[in-house]
Design a protein around this motif. Structure first.
Motif, short mmCIF file in Angstrom:
data_model
loop_
_atom_site.label_atom_id
_atom_site.label_comp_id
_atom_site.label_asym_id
_atom_site.label_seq_id
_atom_site.Cartn_x
_atom_site.Cartn_y
_atom_site.Cartn_z
N VAL A 139 38.28 64.07 51.34
CA VAL A 139 36.97 64.35 51.75
C VAL A 139 36.27 62.99 52.78
O VAL A 139 36.34 62.09 52.14
CB VAL A 139 35.89 64.60 50.55
N ILE A 186 32.04 70.94 46.17
CA ILE A 186 33.20 70.31 46.60
C ILE A 186 34.28 70.46 45.53
O ILE A 186 35.45 70.58 46.04
CB ILE A 186 32.90 68.61 46.60
N THR A 218 33.82 64.12 44.71
CA THR A 218 35.31 64.12 45.46
C THR A 218 36.50 63.42 44.37
O THR A 218 37.42 64.12 44.16
CB THR A 218 35.38 63.23 46.64
N ILE A 225 38.36 60.16 48.77
CA ILE A 225 37.20 59.96 49.64
C ILE A 225 37.32 58.84 50.88
O ILE A 225 37.87 57.81 50.52
CB ILE A 225 35.78 59.64 48.99
#
Length: 399
Positions: A122, A107, A136, A143
């Motif tokens: 994300v 990520i 994230t 997120i």
């Protein structure tokens, strides 16, 4: 200090410890830990022997890309497991230190917070594995959660707005799902692939529970689904691990497979990250990926637990065997998962994890509330006794 650290929330088990402060288990009762998904079955001999016989190779620096023999063993396993699926071991396989480490660092590799001045998004299932969120936030991203409602417990993509989809860089899937054990079917993959074609995000598929399934119903993986639907693996990466498959959580070994261009950049990141797997661990991993009998035996042990525990719990709860994984996602009739967990600990020394700690509050509520996650990792006798106690305590409450 990095100010982004302030966004991180306590891990579910830290929240559980805090919630249980001042609450003691009964004296003279050995605690039954069913709250952590830590495999307790014996580590297979084929792994320990390979590890022991290669300890002299600790004197050598390992390459981040791993031994060619390990990448080949991973590719061979994919071919056997997913109906002849072909993966190039040189460009489409990358050994990692377990799926947790890899998900976090992947990520970080993909997110680019400076592209257009807005935070990259994300999308994660909810409930979820908290690593998704932490990676994230520390990557400068934002997120968003797709709740996984009953009875399918699959992400509700319709709850995500058009504006969010347009900013989405990564969608995380977890199949078999933690905590519900649900499995994405081919049509579910087709739905998310259609969204990927429309919005251009990367799919990161967490498949570390793929080998704990029942009655021969093998979960379909993301790369297999893509191949069967006539797609390439562009923008698609799967993560898997030996921890659950081979009962070696302490080995810290897994691999990532998929889009060669993504893995090329991921390897560059990892070269600086310092995440090369030691050669003895690689040798043990080769032995594990090449051996299937211990995996079959492992499934039998979990099947036995579910076969004995589910009928007991059905005396008082609406519960079924999950599609896969070693979790029971138990719905609490009165909805108070935290009170239920506290009662089990105080009266029977049984530890379960309240579902609210595995999820985040959204506009439609916290989808983990009203459930507890039970990990059937203890021996059969302990799991059966715990199930009987849970039924008995619930019966006392509702009598």
């Amino acid at each position: 200090m990095n100010s982004l650290l302030e966004q991180l929330q306590p891990y579910p088990f830290a929240r559980l410890r805090e919630a249980m402060q001042g609450l003691d288990a009964p004296e003279g009762i050995t605690p039954v830990p069913l709250h952590i998904g830590e495999p307790k079955h014996a580590t297979p001999k084929v792994v320990t022997e390979a590890l022991a016989s290669s300890l002299a190779e600790l004197s050598a620096y390992p390459l981040t890309a791993g031994l060619p023999e390990l990448r080949q063993a991973c590719a061979d396993w994919i071919c056997r497991r997913y109906d002849g699926l072909k993966i190039c071991p040189n460009t489409e396989i990358l050994p990692v230190l377990g799926s947790r480490e890899a998900l976090f660092s992947f990520i970080q590799t993909v997110l680019d917070p400076v592209t257009d001045g807005s935070k990259p998004v994300v999308i994660s299932p909810n409930p979820f594995y908290q690593i998704y969120e932490g990676a994230t936030l520390l990557g400068g991203g934002e997120i968003h959660f797709a709740n996984c409602p009953a009875p399918a417990f699959n992400p509700d993509w319709r709850s995500i707005s058009e504006d969010i989809w347009k900013r989405t860089k990564i969608v995380i899937l977890c199949s078999p799902n933690n905590p519900s054990g649900s499995v994405l079917k081919r049509e579910d993959w087709q739905e998310i692939f259609a969204l990927q074609d429309r919005y251009g995000f990367v799919i990161a598929s967490d498949e570390c529970y793929s080998e704990i399934y029942f009655d021969g119903n093998k979960p379909i993986g993301c790369l297999q689904a893509a191949a069967e639907l006539g797609r390439s693996n562009k923008g698609l990466v799967m993560f898997t691990s030996l921890s659950k498959r081979s009962n070696v959580p302490g080995l810290r070994s897994g691999f990532v497979a998929g889009d060669a261009e993504l893995l090329k950049n991921f390897l560059l990141y990892r070269t600086y990250h310092g995440s090369a797997m030691s050669i003895p661990v690689q040798r043990a991993s080769i032995a594990a990926w090449n051996d299937e009998p211990h995996v079959i035996e492992n499934r039998h042990l979990y099947q036995e637990k579910f076969d004995k525990v589910i009928p007991i719990l059905r005396q008082k709860f609406d519960v079924k065997t999950p599609d896969a994984s070693f979790y029971i996602w138990l719905k609490i009739p009165d909805g108070d998962d935290l009170a239920f967990a506290k009662k089990l600990w105080q009266q029977a020394a049984i530890q379960v994890l309240p579902g609210r700690f595995l999820a985040r509050m959204t506009a439609s509520g916290n989808p983990g509330e009203g459930y507890v996650r039970i990990a059937l990792v203890a021996d059969v006798e302990s799991c059966v006794k715990a199930a009987e106690t849970i039924v008995s305590l619930y019966s006392d409450t509702t009598a």
